[in-house]
Write a protein that holds these residues in place. Structure first.
Motif, PDB file in Angstrom:
ATOM      1  N   THR A 305       0.825  -1.213   0.000  1.00 34.69           N
ATOM      2  CA  THR A 305       0.000   0.000   0.000  1.00 34.69           C
ATOM      3  C   THR A 305       0.854   1.256   0.000  1.00 34.69           C
ATOM      4  O   THR A 305       0.521   2.246  -0.676  1.00 34.69           O
ATOM      5  CB  THR A 305      -0.932   0.007   1.229  1.00 34.69           C
ATOM      6  OG1 THR A 305      -1.704  -1.194   1.251  1.00 34.69           O
ATOM      7  CG2 THR A 305      -1.868   1.202   1.186  1.00 34.69           C
ATOM      8  N   LEU A 306       1.949   1.225   0.747  1.00 37.26           N
ATOM      9  CA  LEU A 306       2.866   2.372   0.757  1.00 37.26           C
ATOM     10  C   LEU A 306       3.441   2.602  -0.635  1.00 37.26           C
ATOM     11  O   LEU A 306       3.508   3.746  -1.113  1.00 37.26           O
ATOM     12  CB  LEU A 306       3.990   2.130   1.765  1.00 37.26           C
ATOM     13  CG  LEU A 306       5.056   3.233   1.863  1.00 37.26           C
ATOM     14  CD1 LEU A 306       4.430   4.554   2.282  1.00 37.26           C
ATOM     15  CD2 LEU A 306       6.149   2.823   2.847  1.00 37.26           C
ATOM     16  N   ALA A 307       3.821   1.525  -1.315  1.00 39.33           N
ATOM     17  CA  ALA A 307       4.381   1.650  -2.665  1.00 39.33           C
ATOM     18  C   ALA A 307       3.340   2.210  -3.630  1.00 39.33           C
ATOM     19  O   ALA A 307       3.640   3.129  -4.412  1.00 39.33           O
ATOM     20  CB  ALA A 307       4.878   0.288  -3.152  1.00 39.33           C
ATOM     21  N   VAL A 308       2.124   1.677  -3.579  1.00 36.77           N
ATOM     22  CA  VAL A 308       1.054   2.162  -4.459  1.00 36.77           C
ATOM     23  C   VAL A 308       0.750   3.620  -4.155  1.00 36.77           C
ATOM     24  O   VAL A 308       0.565   4.443  -5.070  1.00 36.77           O
ATOM     25  CB  VAL A 308      -0.210   1.287  -4.299  1.00 36.77           C
ATOM     26  CG1 VAL A 308      -1.388   1.905  -5.053  1.00 36.77           C
ATOM     27  CG2 VAL A 308       0.040  -0.127  -4.799  1.00 36.77           C
ATOM     28  N   SER A 309       0.697   3.978  -2.874  1.00 33.70           N
ATOM     29  CA  SER A 309       0.396   5.360  -2.479  1.00 33.70           C
ATOM     30  C   SER A 309       1.442   6.324  -3.005  1.00 33.70           C
ATOM     31  O   SER A 309       1.113   7.404  -3.519  1.00 33.70           O
ATOM     32  CB  SER A 309       0.311   5.458  -0.951  1.00 33.70           C
ATOM     33  OG  SER A 309      -0.695   4.625  -0.433  1.00 33.70           O
ATOM     34  N   VAL A 310       2.698   5.947  -2.888  1.00 37.55           N
ATOM     35  CA  VAL A 310       3.794   6.825  -3.344  1.00 37.55           C
ATOM     36  C   VAL A 310       3.763   6.986  -4.857  1.00 37.55           C
ATOM     37  O   VAL A 310       3.847   8.109  -5.386  1.00 37.55           O
ATOM     38  CB  VAL A 310       5.153   6.268  -2.883  1.00 37.55           C
ATOM     39  CG1 VAL A 310       6.295   7.023  -3.555  1.00 37.55           C
ATOM     40  CG2 VAL A 310       5.274   6.372  -1.366  1.00 37.55           C
ATOM     41  N   VAL A 311       3.627   5.869  -5.575  1.00 34.72           N
ATOM     42  CA  VAL A 311       3.663   5.915  -7.047  1.00 34.72           C
ATOM     43  C   VAL A 311       2.497   6.746  -7.588  1.00 34.72           C
ATOM     44  O   VAL A 311       2.689   7.643  -8.430  1.00 34.72           O
ATOM     45  CB  VAL A 311       3.635   4.492  -7.636  1.00 34.72           C
ATOM     46  CG1 VAL A 311       3.408   4.554  -9.152  1.00 34.72           C
ATOM     47  CG2 VAL A 311       4.933   3.768  -7.328  1.00 34.72           C
ATOM     48  N   PHE A 312       1.281   6.460  -7.120  1.00 31.21           N
ATOM     49  CA  PHE A 312       0.126   7.159  -7.681  1.00 31.21           C
ATOM     50  C   PHE A 312       0.007   8.595  -7.162  1.00 31.21           C
ATOM     51  O   PHE A 312      -0.528   9.458  -7.857  1.00 31.21           O
ATOM     52  CB  PHE A 312      -1.155   6.364  -7.413  1.00 31.21           C
ATOM     53  CG  PHE A 312      -1.336   5.199  -8.352  1.00 31.21           C
ATOM     54  CD1 PHE A 312      -1.985   5.362  -9.569  1.00 31.21           C
ATOM     55  CD2 PHE A 312      -0.831   3.950  -8.042  1.00 31.21           C
ATOM     56  CE1 PHE A 312      -2.139   4.312 -10.453  1.00 31.21           C
ATOM     57  CE2 PHE A 312      -0.978   2.878  -8.912  1.00 31.21           C
ATOM     58  CZ  PHE A 312      -1.635   3.058 -10.123  1.00 31.21           C
ATOM     59  N   SER A 313       0.511   8.860  -5.961  1.00 26.76           N
ATOM     60  CA  SER A 313       0.558  10.248  -5.486  1.00 26.76           C
ATOM     61  C   SER A 313       1.541  11.057  -6.317  1.00 26.76           C
ATOM     62  O   SER A 313       1.290  12.224  -6.646  1.00 26.76           O
ATOM     63  CB  SER A 313       0.960  10.296  -4.007  1.00 26.76           C
ATOM     64  OG  SER A 313      -0.018   9.697  -3.193  1.00 26.76           O
ATOM     65  N   PHE A 314       2.665  10.437  -6.673  1.00 25.62           N
ATOM     66  CA  PHE A 314       3.630  11.108  -7.558  1.00 25.62           C
ATOM     67  C   PHE A 314       2.984  11.413  -8.903  1.00 25.62           C
ATOM     68  O   PHE A 314       3.121  12.530  -9.426  1.00 25.62           O
ATOM     69  CB  PHE A 314       4.860  10.224  -7.751  1.00 25.62           C
ATOM     70  CG  PHE A 314       5.887  10.812  -8.687  1.00 25.62           C
ATOM     71  CD1 PHE A 314       6.826  11.716  -8.232  1.00 25.62           C
ATOM     72  CD2 PHE A 314       5.890  10.471 -10.040  1.00 25.62           C
ATOM     73  CE1 PHE A 314       7.763  12.264  -9.100  1.00 25.62           C
ATOM     74  CE2 PHE A 314       6.815  11.012 -10.915  1.00 25.62           C
ATOM     75  CZ  PHE A 314       7.755  11.918 -10.441  1.00 25.62           C
TER      76      PHE A 314
END
Length: 584
Positions: A305-314
């Protein structure tokens, strides 16, 4: 209990509450199975998510919006849905569901465009900077390459405000050639949330189809949606995306499936560039959800979830939101310019649009006054009347004629009572004896109310549409407390009052929009039949230019003042026109 076995056994929810989709599918009609509705929701959300990302990348490559953007994103969304949602263990069943879902998605998009094209947007901001932005984007303005000239009225707003939703709407407009068709995003997001809610309630929480349908519709029928369904306002769409984000997050918590991670990611990439206030709203929930995963020691899910959050927030902030967020930071020191940063406007926001007694009060006072007052549209610029407190569950005659976005008591005449019942049920759920999910519920509520408290003008409910989720979440938890006569009576009362409240708002706004759309059609038809060219000063309502062109009305544009003796206005518009031969 909401999650049988308590919060530490959330991953068992699907098996313990809903013992196998195959068993359920033998009872539930094919059109009501949870997987079908999740495919529909995934397709609609990925369609817009991919359109948003694709358009942003093409902007950066120097390619503006064209009529091909929409069909390309639709095809990409369908292909993406096939590969992500595909069930390799039952490919024949999935193929059947996918074909049905694809047909329904196409029908829903078509229906949304047709309905939106028929109704006119009579709102102030909708006819002003929203339509100006959409017109400019459709006419090949690439905001990553240039600012609009100061000769364009409202250019500052168009240049520096977020425009994520308007970008989607411009792509629809470029494809259809109808300025009003862009409002279809309201209905498409509505259908996406309704489908995802139903799928979640049946597939993850084990609700029966009828009850799931009721709760899914109540969750989707936010009062702000009824106010804004036929306008270019975007607050209801922020609610839809926020609710989709919440459902996707809870689904990830329960079963951590690939499709839910993408729905979670796409909702972020659509939400962040939608509006300035969407950044703190989304940010608070994302951080809260990561903390929930940490508290419950779901470390593998936390990492993903942290990885998905970072990628899509970017993607949402730096790619889709490159202009204005990144350019605002570089040029003015804040992504929220012109509200913050170098050269920002100073002074309290919305002073002239709030009731006369509100300046000087803190945000909590204003919120509770608005919540427990008679539903009304008060602003100091137009009236000296002040909010009138009332007893919950009472209604006045004037509240039966709701036709537009209400500043005070904005969720309808019965919402203060609905809110009080919800608070009582929340207290019961948090302090009831026995096992349960108190910590999980409490953390969800903290995340929700922090996203509300951070908004300075929370008294105007269109700025906090996510408040509607408060009652929905409480209902879902309370439904799982165990069947008793008292519980059934409370829920029936709550459902009844919510439905009546929504019908009052929906009927008034639908009648008003139908009536005035017909009136404006008559006015435009009369201008067309007259066959004479007109001279028009559209002022800041530039969308009227497109309306005249679509109806084949010849005109010349001017910014000179019109002779009031011979000029006339379009309905609910400050645009002035006169026949060329009548001009002095």
């Amino acid at each position: 209990m909401f999650f049988p076995g308590g919060p530490n056994q959330l991953t068992m929810t699907r098996n313990s509450v809903n013992p196998g989709l195959n068993a359920r599918e033998s009872v539930v009609p094919a059109m009501l199975n949870a997987r079908l509705f999740k495919i529909i929701a995934f397709d609609l959300i990925s369609f817009f998510g991919l359109l948003q990302i694709m358009t942003a990348l093409l902007f950066l490559a120097g390619i503006p919006i064209t009529k091909y953007h929409l069909p390309a994103a639709f095809l990409a969304g369908g292909i993406f849905t096939w590969f992500i949602m595909r069930d390799k263990g039952s490919i024949e069943k999935f193929r059947k569901d996918f074909v049905i879902a694809a047909g329904l998605v196409l029908m829903l998009i078509f229906l949304s465009i047709v309905v939106s094209s028929w109704f006119y947007d009579f709102s102030w901001d909708g006819q002003a900077y929203h339509q100006e932005t959409i017109l400019q984007l459709k006419d090949h303005w690439n905001p990553t390459r240039s600012y609009l000239s100061f000769t364009v009225l409202l250019s500052d707003v168009c240049n520096y405000y977020s425009r994520g939703i308007e970008t989607l709407q411009a792509a629809i407009y470029a494809f259809t050639g109808r300025i009003e068709s862009g409002k279809a995003t309201n209905f498409i997001f509505f259908f996406a949330l309704a489908s995802l809610s139903y799928s979640f309630l049946v597939g993850q929480l084990g609700f029966l189809p009828l009850k799931a349908s009721l709760i899914a519709l109540l969750a989707s029928c936010n009062p702000v949606f009824f106010y804004q369904a036929f306008t270019y306002y975007i607050d209801a769409q922020i609610y839809f995306l926020y609710a989709i984000l919440v459902i996707a997050a809870v689904t990830v918590f329960i079963e951590s499936d690939k499709a839910s991670y993408f729905i979670y990611g796409f909702s972020i990439v659509l939400l962040l560039p939608a509006k300035f206030i969407a950044i703190p709203i989304a940010g608070i929930f994302i951080i809260s959800f990561l903390l929930i995963l940490l508290v419950f020691r779901k470390y593998p899910v936390l990492k993903k979830t942290l990885a998905v959050s970072v990628v899509f927030s970017f993607l949402g902030f730096f790619i889709v939101g490159y202009q204005p967020y990144v350019t605002n930071m570089v040029n003015h020191g804040s992504p929220f310019y012109p509200f913050a940063g170098k050269g920002a406007a100073r002074g309290a926001p919305l002073v002239d649009q709030s009731p006369e007694t509100f300046p000087g009060k803190n945000r909590a006072e204003k919120f509770f006054i608005s919540l427990f007052s008679r539903t009304d549209n008060l602003q100091s610029a137009e009236t000296s009347r002040t909010p009138e407190l009332k007893i919950p569950f009472t209604v006045t005659k004037s509240e039966l004629r709701i036709v537009w976005d209400q500043r005070i008591g904005g969720f309808g005449p019965f919402y203060s009572g609905i809110f009080l019942i919800s608070v009582i049920l929340l207290v019961y759920l948090l302090f009831k004896p026995g096992p349960g999910d108190r910590l999980y519920l409490g953390l969800l509520m903290v995340a929700l109310f922090c996203s509300i408290a951070i908004i300075s003008e929370s008294w105007w409910f269109r700025y906090i549409p996510q408040l509607w989720l408060f009652t929905i979440i409480v209902i879902i938890f309370y439904e799982k407390t165990g069947k008793t006569h008292f519980r059934d009576m409370v829920l029936k009362l709550l459902y009844f009052v919510m439905i009546v409240n929504l019908l009052l708002i929906a009927s008034g706004t639908l009648f008003w929009n139908c009536r005035d759309t017909l009136k404006l059609n008559e006015q435009l038809q009369a201008l067309k039949e007259e066959g004479k060219p007109v001279r028009a000063n559209f002022s800041i309502f530039s969308g009227n230019r497109a309306r005249l062109m679509e109806h084949g009305i010849r005109f010349t544009e001017t910014r000179e003042p019109m002779d009031t003796a011979v000029s006339f206005s379009m309905l609910h518009s400050i645009s002035k026109m006169c026949y060329v031969r009548d001009e002095k």
